[in-house]
Design an enzyme around this catalytic site. Structure first.
Site, PDB file in Angstrom:
ATOM      1  N   ASP A  39       0.862  -1.181   0.000  1.00 40.22           N
ATOM      2  CA  ASP A  39       0.000   0.000   0.000  1.00 40.22           C
ATOM      3  C   ASP A  39       0.901   1.233   0.000  1.00 40.22           C
ATOM      4  O   ASP A  39       1.977   1.228   0.594  1.00 40.22           O
ATOM      5  CB  ASP A  39      -0.910   0.012   1.229  1.00 40.22           C
ATOM      6  CG  ASP A  39      -2.034  -1.013   1.136  1.00 40.22           C
ATOM      7  OD1 ASP A  39      -2.436  -1.344   0.010  1.00 40.22           O
ATOM      8  OD2 ASP A  39      -2.503  -1.479   2.189  1.00 40.22           O
ATOM      9  N   ASP A  87      -6.788  -1.404  -4.778  1.00 38.65           N
ATOM     10  CA  ASP A  87      -7.923  -1.063  -3.913  1.00 38.65           C
ATOM     11  C   ASP A  87      -8.872  -0.101  -4.609  1.00 38.65           C
ATOM     12  O   ASP A  87     -10.092  -0.224  -4.501  1.00 38.65           O
ATOM     13  CB  ASP A  87      -7.435  -0.437  -2.601  1.00 38.65           C
ATOM     14  CG  ASP A  87      -6.585  -1.378  -1.771  1.00 38.65           C
ATOM     15  OD1 ASP A  87      -6.753  -2.611  -1.886  1.00 38.65           O
ATOM     16  OD2 ASP A  87      -5.743  -0.876  -1.003  1.00 38.65           O
TER      17      ASP A  87
END
Length: 167
Positions: free
Chosen positions: A126, A144
């Site tokens: 991330d 995402d």
């Protein structure tokens, strides 16, 4: 039941191309974040007043839920990703809605992007950190975003366009 199971449909090439594009773009960005720019060594990199790049390793699922430190937990999450990806693909094979196909392809591309991370790194890369004033969002990635946009399209089609309502 398995006799009627189809693995390719009229729009499968479209779904494969769009999901593949999302997967490749996601993985190229993550490769750059981890191996080229080495964000882990530099910490937070401001991009805009409300957006930073930072390397965060997520051993869980969305929002950092269900963190898995053990190898078995990580294998379970990777297996779940594979099962979900297969289910999304089979759903897309039967879909006749162009909007739904776009949504499924985006979700599939995102799922595969995070799934590749789980296999390669044992966790998800991330790197996007969104914040405004005192509001701070969790750190996320392109995969995402693809999943959320795909899900939003599904909700839009279902609620706004009325797909699935009884006639």
């Amino acid at each position: 039941m398995l006799k009627n199971l189809r693995f390719w449909g009229n729009s499968s090439s479209f779904v494969l191309k769009l999901a593949g594009f999302g997967l490749v773009l996601d993985q190229l960005i993550k490769y750059w974040i981890v191996h080229v720019h080495e964000f882990g060594a530099f910490g937070l990199t401001p991009v805009l007043p409300f957006l930073d790049l930072v390397l965060v390793w997520n051993k869980g699922i969305s929002y950092g839920l269900f963190q898995q430190e053990s190898l078995m937990g990580q294998i379970f999450l990777a297996g779940f990703t594979v099962a979900a990806s297969i289910a999304l693909w089979l759903w897309s094979v039967r879909s006749t809605s162009r909007i739904e196909l776009w949504a499924l392809a985006l979700i599939l591309g995102g799922a595969l992007g995070n799934g590749v991370d789980r296999v390669v790194y044992g966790k998800v890369v991330d790197y996007i950190y969104f914040h405004v004033g005192t509001f701070s969002w969790y750190v996320f990635n392109l995969a995402d975003v693809l999943i959320v946009v795909g899900a939003a399209i599904m909700v839009f089609e279902s609620i706004i366009l009325g797909k699935g309502k009884d006639s």
